[in-house]
Write a protein that holds these residues in place. Structure first.
Motif, PDB file in Angstrom:
ATOM      1  N   GLY A   1       0.807  -1.210   0.000  1.00  0.00           N
ATOM      2  CA  GLY A   1       0.000   0.000   0.000  1.00  0.00           C
ATOM      3  C   GLY A   1       0.844   1.265   0.000  1.00  0.00           C
ATOM      4  O   GLY A   1       2.033   1.253  -0.351  1.00  0.00           O
ATOM      5  N   ILE A   2       0.235   2.373   0.404  1.00  0.00           N
ATOM      6  CA  ILE A   2       0.866   3.700   0.331  1.00  0.00           C
ATOM      7  C   ILE A   2       2.104   3.756   1.230  1.00  0.00           C
ATOM      8  O   ILE A   2       2.064   3.344   2.393  1.00  0.00           O
ATOM      9  N   ARG A   3       3.177   4.294   0.701  1.00  0.00           N
ATOM     10  CA  ARG A   3       4.426   4.483   1.434  1.00  0.00           C
ATOM     11  C   ARG A   3       5.053   5.805   1.033  1.00  0.00           C
ATOM     12  O   ARG A   3       4.732   6.363  -0.024  1.00  0.00           O
ATOM     13  N   PRO A   4       6.006   6.327   1.815  1.00  0.00           N
ATOM     14  CA  PRO A   4       6.810   7.457   1.353  1.00  0.00           C
ATOM     15  C   PRO A   4       7.819   6.963   0.306  1.00  0.00           C
ATOM     16  O   PRO A   4       7.900   5.758   0.036  1.00  0.00           O
ATOM     17  N   PRO A   5       8.620   7.865  -0.261  1.00  0.00           N
ATOM     18  CA  PRO A   5       9.728   7.401  -1.106  1.00  0.00           C
ATOM     19  C   PRO A   5      10.596   6.402  -0.341  1.00  0.00           C
ATOM     20  O   PRO A   5      10.652   6.428   0.892  1.00  0.00           O
ATOM     21  N   THR A   6      11.264   5.518  -1.059  1.00  0.00           N
ATOM     22  CA  THR A   6      12.088   4.514  -0.388  1.00  0.00           C
ATOM     23  C   THR A   6      13.386   5.108   0.157  1.00  0.00           C
ATOM     24  O   THR A   6      14.051   4.473   0.979  1.00  0.00           O
ATOM     25  N   LYS A   7      13.738   6.292  -0.300  1.00  0.00           N
ATOM     26  CA  LYS A   7      14.905   6.993   0.239  1.00  0.00           C
ATOM     27  C   LYS A   7      14.713   8.488   0.059  1.00  0.00           C
ATOM     28  O   LYS A   7      13.837   8.928  -0.701  1.00  0.00           O
ATOM     29  N   GLU A   8      15.515   9.270   0.742  1.00  0.00           N
ATOM     30  CA  GLU A   8      15.387  10.718   0.678  1.00  0.00           C
ATOM     31  C   GLU A   8      15.682  11.214  -0.733  1.00  0.00           C
ATOM     32  O   GLU A   8      16.713  10.855  -1.319  1.00  0.00           O
ATOM     33  N   PRO A   9      14.807  12.028  -1.320  1.00  0.00           N
ATOM     34  CA  PRO A   9      15.076  12.560  -2.659  1.00  0.00           C
ATOM     35  C   PRO A   9      16.355  13.392  -2.677  1.00  0.00           C
ATOM     36  O   PRO A   9      16.731  14.010  -1.677  1.00  0.00           O
ATOM     37  N   ALA A  10      17.014  13.393  -3.815  1.00  0.00           N
ATOM     38  CA  ALA A  10      18.300  14.093  -3.945  1.00  0.00           C
ATOM     39  C   ALA A  10      18.133  15.584  -3.699  1.00  0.00           C
ATOM     40  O   ALA A  10      17.178  16.205  -4.179  1.00  0.00           O
ATOM     41  N   ALA A  11      19.069  16.157  -2.983  1.00  0.00           N
ATOM     42  CA  ALA A  11      19.060  17.598  -2.728  1.00  0.00           C
ATOM     43  C   ALA A  11      19.236  18.354  -4.038  1.00  0.00           C
ATOM     44  O   ALA A  11      20.062  17.986  -4.876  1.00  0.00           O
ATOM     45  N   GLY A  12      18.442  19.394  -4.215  1.00  0.00           N
ATOM     46  CA  GLY A  12      18.578  20.235  -5.397  1.00  0.00           C
ATOM     47  C   GLY A  12      17.806  19.768  -6.600  1.00  0.00           C
ATOM     48  O   GLY A  12      17.768  20.462  -7.623  1.00  0.00           O
ATOM     49  N   LEU A  13      17.196  18.590  -6.514  1.00  0.00           N
ATOM     50  CA  LEU A  13      16.414  18.087  -7.652  1.00  0.00           C
ATOM     51  C   LEU A  13      15.182  18.935  -7.878  1.00  0.00           C
ATOM     52  O   LEU A  13      14.743  19.120  -9.019  1.00  0.00           O
ATOM     53  N   ALA A  14      14.605  19.449  -6.791  1.00  0.00           N
ATOM     54  CA  ALA A  14      13.374  20.229  -6.886  1.00  0.00           C
ATOM     55  C   ALA A  14      13.563  21.594  -6.245  1.00  0.00           C
ATOM     56  O   ALA A  14      14.408  21.784  -5.360  1.00  0.00           O
ATOM     57  N   GLU A  15      12.740  22.516  -6.699  1.00  0.00           N
ATOM     58  CA  GLU A  15      12.731  23.872  -6.143  1.00  0.00           C
ATOM     59  C   GLU A  15      11.736  23.903  -4.986  1.00  0.00           C
ATOM     60  O   GLU A  15      10.565  24.198  -5.161  1.00  0.00           O
ATOM     61  N   GLY A  16      12.215  23.538  -3.815  1.00  0.00           N
ATOM     62  CA  GLY A  16      11.355  23.464  -2.647  1.00  0.00           C
ATOM     63  C   GLY A  16      11.681  22.236  -1.830  1.00  0.00           C
ATOM     64  O   GLY A  16      12.226  21.240  -2.338  1.00  0.00           O
ATOM     65  N   ALA A  17      11.355  22.289  -0.536  1.00  0.00           N
ATOM     66  CA  ALA A  17      11.592  21.160   0.355  1.00  0.00           C
ATOM     67  C   ALA A  17      10.538  20.078   0.131  1.00  0.00           C
ATOM     68  O   ALA A  17       9.354  20.377  -0.036  1.00  0.00           O
ATOM     69  N   TRP A  18      10.964  18.831   0.124  1.00  0.00           N
ATOM     70  CA  TRP A  18      10.023  17.724  -0.039  1.00  0.00           C
ATOM     71  C   TRP A  18       9.184  17.589   1.223  1.00  0.00           C
ATOM     72  O   TRP A  18       9.676  17.824   2.330  1.00  0.00           O
ATOM     73  N   PRO A  19       7.922  17.213   1.112  1.00  0.00           N
ATOM     74  CA  PRO A  19       7.048  17.152   2.289  1.00  0.00           C
ATOM     75  C   PRO A  19       7.469  16.062   3.272  1.00  0.00           C
ATOM     76  O   PRO A  19       8.087  15.056   2.887  1.00  0.00           O
ATOM     77  N   ALA A  20       7.114  16.263   4.523  1.00  0.00           N
ATOM     78  CA  ALA A  20       7.408  15.281   5.563  1.00  0.00           C
ATOM     79  C   ALA A  20       6.391  14.145   5.518  1.00  0.00           C
ATOM     80  O   ALA A  20       5.250  14.324   5.074  1.00  0.00           O
ATOM     81  N   TRP A  21       6.813  12.980   5.998  1.00  0.00           N
ATOM     82  CA  TRP A  21       5.943  11.821   6.099  1.00  0.00           C
ATOM     83  C   TRP A  21       5.902  11.349   7.548  1.00  0.00           C
ATOM     84  O   TRP A  21       6.800  11.654   8.342  1.00  0.00           O
TER      85      TRP A  21
END
Length: 425
Positions: free
Chosen positions: A44-64
C-alpha cells in the motif's frame, strides 16, 4: 483494528449510495465453480524509499509520518478495505462464508522481507478475516528474500548481454531518445512541478548550471546487482518522481502540499505514464520476466495445487507484478491509471475453477482501487462501490472465444515450459 478504519467499517453496505463510479463486476462463466484463488498484491501507500536528492526540486520535499519506504497508517487502512472487499467478492462466489475465520490451512498469507510488504499482508488479512489469527510468513531479512528478490542472489543474476538484447528489442527506431520525444508533454509537466534544478545538482550530474531534468543522459544500462537493464536518466527520474507525487496524493495530502501545489489531479495521471514505460524495458521482456517471476510463480502454483488452500495472498512490490505480467503477457487498465500500471494495493489474481464434469479451468484478474477510492478511503462494497476487477486475456493458452479462460492443463503446461526455460542460463 486500525483507528482509521473504525468509522468506515461502522457503516453498513445498505447505507452506501450507488456512486457514479460503481460498475457491475464481471460475471463468473456459467457452469463453473470457483475452487481457489492465488493473489499477488503490491504493498500500500508508502513514502519514497529513500530521501530525494538535494537540489532536484525547487522546494523542500514534504514530511511523512513514517520512515522512508515503510507503509503509512493510511496505506494500511487502504489495503484493509481491499481485504474486506475480497471477502465480499469471494463470498458471493461461494468460496467463503460471509463471516467467521477461515478453517486452518484455507487462507495462506506471505510477504517479502520489507516492512511495507509485511504490514500490507497483515492489513489485508485484517480486512479479510477481522479478529482472526492469520499468520503472515516472511523472510527474516533481505538476505533470505529469494522468492521476492531472486535476481540478487548468487547464481540467479541474469546474463547481462541476453537481458539487454531482450530489452533492446522493444526500443523504437531512435532508441530511448525517440521514446522521450513521445512523452514530451509528460516531461514538460514534470519539469513545471519540480521547478529549477540547483546548480549543485547539475554539477553532480556533470551537467552545466541551469540544466533541466531532460538533459540527463538517458539510455538502457545494466543493473550490476540483478543483470537486468535499467532505464536511467530522465525516464528513471520521471518514473520515481511521478510515483512520489501519486503517493503524496493518495496519502491525503492537500493539493497545496502535493508537488508543492504545482500540479493538478490530471497532471498526476499524465505523469504516471512514465511508470509502465520503465516496466516495458526492465521487467516485461520474456527472458527477464520468466526468470525474475519464476520463484513467485512456483509459489502461486503450489497454492493452487494444495487441496487445503482456498485463498493465498502474497504481498510484494510493483516490480514483482510487472515481472509476473511479463511472464504471462497480462494486460489491464484501472480507471485513473495508465494501462498496465500497478496502483498501490493492486493485485493479480489467478483463479482455479471446475465444471460439473470435473474439468478445471484458469482465469486471471487484476483488482485495485481507483485513485479517488484510495485517497478518500472509500468503503468498498460489492454492489454499491466495488473495487475495480478486470479479467485479462491469457494469450498463451486461451483457445476458445473467451480469451480470458484456459483449460487448467494448458495453463499449467504453459507455465511449466516457462519455468523450465527460466532454469537455463
Amino acid at each position: 483494528m486500525h483507528t482509521l478504519l473504525r468509522p468506515l467499517l461502522a457503516a453498513t453496505a445498505l447505507a452506501l449510495p450507488l456512486t457514479a463510479g460503481a460498475v457491475e463486476l464481471p460475471a463468473q462463466p456459467a457452469g463453473l465453480t470457483l475452487e481457489k484463488v492465488a493473489m499477488f498484491t503490491r504493498h500500500g501507500i508508502r513514502p519514497p524509499t529513500k530521501e530525494p536528492a538535494a537540489g532536484l526540486a525547487e522546494g523542500a520535499w514534504p514530511a511523512w509520518s513514517v520512515p522512508y519506504g515503510n507503509l503509512t497508517d493510511r496505506g494500511a487502512a487502504g489495503v484493509a478495505l481491499l481485504g474486506r472487499f475480497d471477502r465480499q467478492f469471494l463470498t458471493a462466489r461461494g468460496l467463503f462464508p460471509a463471516e467467521g475465520c477461515p478453517a486452518p490451512g484455507q487462507y495462506k498469507v506471505e510477504a517479502s522481507a520489507k516492512e511495507r510488504a509485511i504490514r500490507t499482508a497483515q492489513s489485508v488479512a485484517e480486512g479479510f478475516a477481522p479478529g482472526c489469527a492469520v499468520e503472515v510468513s516472511h523472510p527474516k531479512g533481505d538476505e533470505e528474500d529469494k522468492v521476492f528478490h531472486p535476481l540478487t542472489f548468487n547464481g540467479a543474476k541474469l546474463d547481462p548481454a541476453k537481458a539487454m538484447a531482450a530489452s533492446s528489442a522493444h526500443l523504437p527506431p531512435g532508441g530511448l531518445s525517440a521514446e522521450m520525444a513521445r512523452y514530451s508533454k509528460e516531461f514538460d509537466t514534470l519539469q513545471r512541478a519540480l521547478g529549477r534544478q540547483s546548480d549543485d545538482w547539475c554539477a553532480k550530474k556533470k551537467l552545466p548550471a541551469g540544466c533541466k531534468l531532460t538533459d540527463l543522459p538517458t539510455a538502457l544500462e545494466n543493473d550490476p546487482d540483478e543483470g537486468r537493464p535499467d532505464v536511467g536518466g530522465a525516464f528513471g527520474q520521471g518514473s520515481t518522481i511521478s510515483q512520489t507525487f501519486l503517493l503524496e496524493y493518495l496519502e491525503g495530502k492537500t493539493m497545496a502540499e502535493v508537488a508543492w501545489g504545482r500540479v493538478s489531479r490530471a497532471d498526476i495521471e499524465l505523469m504516471l505514464n512514465f511508470h509502465p514505460v520503465k516496466f516495458k524495458y526492465e521487467n516485461r521482456p520474456g527472458y527477464i520476466a520468466d526468470r525474475a517471476a519464476a520463484p513467485i510463480m512456483r509459489q502461486m502454483l503450489s497454492y493452487l495445487q494444495d487441496d487445503k488452500v482456498k485463498l493465498a495472498l502474497m504481498a510484494g512490490h510493483d516490480t514483482n507484478i510487472a515481472d509476473l505480467a511479463g511472464m504471462l503477457d497480462l494486460h489491464w487498465h484501472i480507471d485513473s491509471y495508465p494501462a498496465d500500471d500497478t496502483p498501490p494495493g493492486g493485485a493479480i489474481g489467478i483463479e482455479l475453477l471446475r465444471d460439473k464434469g470435473g474439468k478445471r479451468f484458469v482465469r486471471a484478474f487484476y483488482r485495485a482501487q481507483t485513485m479517488d477510492q484510495l485517497r478518500n478511503l472509500e468503503l468498498l462494497d460489492l454492489k454499491a462501490n466495488p473495487a475495480v476487477v478486470t479479467y485479462m486475456p491469457l494469450p498463451g493458452c486461451a483457445k476458445g472465444k473467451d480469451k480470458t479462460i484456459c483449460r487448467a492443463d494448458d495453463f499449467f503446461g504453459l507455465v511449466d515450459a516457462k519455468l523450465k526455460s527460466a532454469s537455463q542460463p
